[in-house]
Design an enzyme around this catalytic site. Structure first.
Site, short mmCIF file in Angstrom:
data_model
loop_
_atom_site.label_atom_id
_atom_site.label_comp_id
_atom_site.label_asym_id
_atom_site.label_seq_id
_atom_site.Cartn_x
_atom_site.Cartn_y
_atom_site.Cartn_z
N CYS A 42 11.86 -1.04 16.03
CA CYS A 42 11.85 0.27 16.70
C CYS A 42 13.25 0.87 16.70
O CYS A 42 14.22 0.20 17.02
CB CYS A 42 11.35 0.11 18.13
SG CYS A 42 11.40 1.65 19.07
N HIS A 57 -7.07 8.35 11.38
CA HIS A 57 -6.64 6.94 11.38
C HIS A 57 -5.14 6.78 11.14
O HIS A 57 -4.69 5.70 10.79
CB HIS A 57 -7.45 6.14 10.35
CG HIS A 57 -8.91 6.06 10.68
ND1 HIS A 57 -9.88 5.72 9.78
CD2 HIS A 57 -9.57 6.29 11.85
CE1 HIS A 57 -11.08 5.74 10.37
NE2 HIS A 57 -10.91 6.09 11.63
N SER A 94 -18.03 5.95 3.15
CA SER A 94 -19.21 5.09 3.23
C SER A 94 -19.93 5.29 4.56
O SER A 94 -21.03 4.78 4.76
CB SER A 94 -18.81 3.62 3.06
OG SER A 94 -17.84 3.27 4.02
N ASN A 108 -20.95 12.15 -2.72
CA ASN A 108 -20.61 10.73 -2.86
C ASN A 108 -21.23 10.23 -4.16
O ASN A 108 -22.21 10.80 -4.64
CB ASN A 108 -21.17 9.93 -1.66
CG ASN A 108 -20.47 8.59 -1.48
OD1 ASN A 108 -20.38 7.79 -2.41
ND2 ASN A 108 -19.97 8.34 -0.28
N VAL A 109 -20.66 9.16 -4.70
CA VAL A 109 -21.24 8.60 -5.93
C VAL A 109 -22.47 7.73 -5.63
O VAL A 109 -23.22 7.41 -6.54
CB VAL A 109 -20.20 7.79 -6.75
CG1 VAL A 109 -19.16 8.72 -7.36
CG2 VAL A 109 -19.51 6.73 -5.89
N GLY A 164 -16.91 11.33 0.06
CA GLY A 164 -16.31 10.03 -0.29
C GLY A 164 -16.09 9.10 0.87
O GLY A 164 -15.07 8.42 0.92
N GLN A 217 -10.29 10.37 7.24
CA GLN A 217 -10.12 8.98 7.66
C GLN A 217 -9.00 8.33 6.86
O GLN A 217 -8.63 7.20 7.11
CB GLN A 217 -11.40 8.19 7.41
CG GLN A 217 -12.59 8.71 8.16
CD GLN A 217 -13.85 8.00 7.69
OE1 GLN A 217 -14.19 6.93 8.15
NE2 GLN A 217 -14.54 8.60 6.75
N CYS A 248 14.08 1.08 20.87
CA CYS A 248 14.26 -0.08 21.76
C CYS A 248 14.47 -1.39 21.01
O CYS A 248 14.70 -2.42 21.64
CB CYS A 248 13.06 -0.20 22.72
SG CYS A 248 11.58 -0.88 21.95
N ARG A 275 0.84 -1.21 0.00
CA ARG A 275 0.00 0.00 0.00
C ARG A 275 0.87 1.26 0.00
O ARG A 275 0.56 2.25 -0.67
CB ARG A 275 -0.94 0.01 1.21
CG ARG A 275 -2.01 -1.06 1.11
CD ARG A 275 -2.92 -1.06 2.31
NE ARG A 275 -3.70 0.17 2.43
CZ ARG A 275 -4.34 0.54 3.54
NH1 ARG A 275 -4.28 -0.20 4.63
NH2 ARG A 275 -5.04 1.65 3.57
P1 NAD Z 1 -14.80 3.20 2.01
O1 NAD Z 1 -13.89 2.48 1.04
O2 NAD Z 1 -15.59 2.43 2.97
O3 NAD Z 1 -15.86 4.07 1.18
C1 NAD Z 1 -15.52 4.87 0.09
C2 NAD Z 1 -16.72 5.73 -0.23
O4 NAD Z 1 -16.34 6.63 -1.28
C3 NAD Z 1 -17.95 4.97 -0.72
O5 NAD Z 1 -19.09 5.46 -0.07
C4 NAD Z 1 -18.00 5.29 -2.22
O6 NAD Z 1 -19.33 5.34 -2.71
C5 NAD Z 1 -17.36 6.65 -2.26
N1 NAD Z 1 -16.69 6.99 -3.51
C6 NAD Z 1 -15.97 6.18 -4.33
N2 NAD Z 1 -15.46 6.87 -5.35
C7 NAD Z 1 -15.83 8.17 -5.18
C8 NAD Z 1 -15.58 9.37 -5.88
N3 NAD Z 1 -14.83 9.39 -6.99
N4 NAD Z 1 -16.12 10.53 -5.40
C9 NAD Z 1 -16.88 10.54 -4.28
N5 NAD Z 1 -17.15 9.41 -3.56
C10 NAD Z 1 -16.62 8.26 -4.00
O7 NAD Z 1 -13.89 4.28 2.69
P2 NAD Z 1 -14.04 5.04 4.08
O8 NAD Z 1 -15.45 5.43 4.31
O9 NAD Z 1 -12.98 6.07 4.05
O10 NAD Z 1 -13.70 3.97 5.22
C11 NAD Z 1 -12.73 3.01 5.07
C12 NAD Z 1 -11.65 2.93 6.11
O11 NAD Z 1 -10.56 2.44 5.38
C13 NAD Z 1 -11.20 4.20 6.74
O12 NAD Z 1 -11.03 3.91 8.08
C14 NAD Z 1 -9.82 4.51 6.11
O13 NAD Z 1 -8.86 4.77 7.11
C15 NAD Z 1 -9.41 3.26 5.42
N6 NAD Z 1 -8.98 3.44 4.02
C16 NAD Z 1 -8.20 4.51 3.66
C17 NAD Z 1 -7.81 4.68 2.33
C18 NAD Z 1 -6.97 5.90 1.97
O14 NAD Z 1 -6.21 6.38 2.79
N7 NAD Z 1 -7.11 6.44 0.75
C19 NAD Z 1 -8.19 3.77 1.36
C20 NAD Z 1 -8.98 2.68 1.76
C21 NAD Z 1 -9.37 2.54 3.08
ZN ZN Z 2 10.36 0.89 21.03
#
Ligand code: NAD
Ligand code: ZN
Length: 265
Positions: free
Chosen positions: A162, A130, A204, A228-229, A202, A109, A165, A78
């Site tokens: 680490c 997060h 869920s 959101n889409v 964006g 997030q 430590c 990732r």
């Molecule tokens: P999620 O994957 O659960 O949801 C993504 C949301 O974005 C969905 O509701 C979808 O309909 C919407 N979406 C998709 N494409 C879009 C666009 N082009 N424009 C607008 N909306 C769009 O993600 P989440 O709600 O962020 O929760 C997932 C968890 O996973 C979080 O805790 C996060 O930390 C982690 N996560 C982070 C990343 C990142 O850093 N980019 C990626 C994946 C998951």
């Molecule tokens: Zn340590």
């Protein structure tokens, strides 16, 4: 038909722009969807699988305790994927809005660091609820550090250790089932409760406590605007829900912010 749909979207965008312009305190809560067009995979839907594993099964303390090598291999992958991605027009528009408006804060997030990259060194940094793929922390002591190194997950012996430590290190992210850093969460709760508008982009909206922040704004008398889409559990409390991709909607929400509002009739 298509014309009607685009007129509805235009109306929603105009309403949202007015609400945002009238608000003095704004929080923007973002999720993986805002980074989708930067090429960062989201967790849910077709992008959510790595090899045969579901993200929800790897991003847990149990998975790390069982197989730290596997979990580090996934985070190394990732880190590589995201290091090749750049902030998109939505990240840039929000960063510009945050620079122009001291009352606007971004709470994310996402662990991809793209808001921070778009912001550069100007203004208040985004609150990363997060954590970040580019931080590593100790499993034993309190040490944590910035880390953009590739991960060598060939064996347990090659995993990150680490710097203080020598104990096994772990990704500096909050996993499912773990608590958020209380200082970061307190700041987010304070900002959301004081906001006149909460713009949710964006996400869920199923991961708590992040999903509850919009409700704090609404209970305190502010409004919720969703981009959101697809519909989400937050759609029903939104004053305006805009169906569209973040890259095209977000810049149009803030584009003319620096021009004065038209005189009221
Ligand atoms: P999620 O994957 O659960 O949801 C993504 C949301 O974005 C969905 O509701 C979808 O309909 C919407 N979406 C998709 N494409 C879009 C666009 N082009 N424009 C607008 N909306 C769009 O993600 P989440 O709600 O962020 O929760 C997932 C968890 O996973 C979080 O805790 C996060 O930390 C982690 N996560 C982070 C990343 C990142 O850093 N980019 C990626 C994946 C998951
Ligand atoms: Zn340590």
């Amino acid at each position: 038909m298509e014309r009607d749909a685009s007129r509805v979207a235009d109306d929603a965008i105009a309403t949202a722009r007015d609400l945002l312009r009238e608000a003095s305190q704004v929080v923007v809560l973002t999720g993986a969807g805002i980074s989708a067009e930067s090429g960062v995979p989201t967790f849910r839907g077709a992008d959510g699988l790595w090899k045969t594993h579901r993200a929800e099964d790897l991003a847990t303390p149990e998975a790390f305790a069982r197989d730290p090598r596997l979990v580090w291999e996934w985070y190394g992958w990732r880190r590589e994927v995201v290091a090749a991605c750049a902030p998109n027009a939505a990240h840039h528009a929000l960063a510009a809005a945050a620079r122009e408006r001291p009352g606007l804060r971004i709470i994310t997030q996402n662990v991809d660091g793209l808001h921070a990259m778009a912001a550069g060194h100007d203004g208040a940094p985004p609150l990363e609820l997060h954590g970040s793929l580019f931080r590593t922390q100790c499993t034993r002591c309190a040490a944590s550090w910035d880390d953009r190194q590739p991960v060598d997950a060939t064996s347990g012996a090659t995993l990150p250790r680490c710097t203080e430590c020598g104990a096994l290190a772990r990704p500096g992210v909050v996993w499912f089932g773990e608590s958020l850093d209380p200082r970061v969460l307190d700041d987010a709760v304070r900002l959301a409760s004081a906001a006149d508008a909460c713009l949710v982009v964006g996400t869920s909206a199923v991961v708590y406590p992040a999903a509850g922040l919009a409700d704090l704004t609404r209970r305190a008398g502010g409004c919720v605007i969703e981009v959101n889409v697809t519909p989400t559990p937050l759609t029903s409390i939104a004053a305006v829900a805009i169906r569209g991709a973040a890259v095209s909607v977000i810049p149009s929400l803030f584009a003319m912010d620096s021009t004065p509002a038209p005189p009221t009739r």
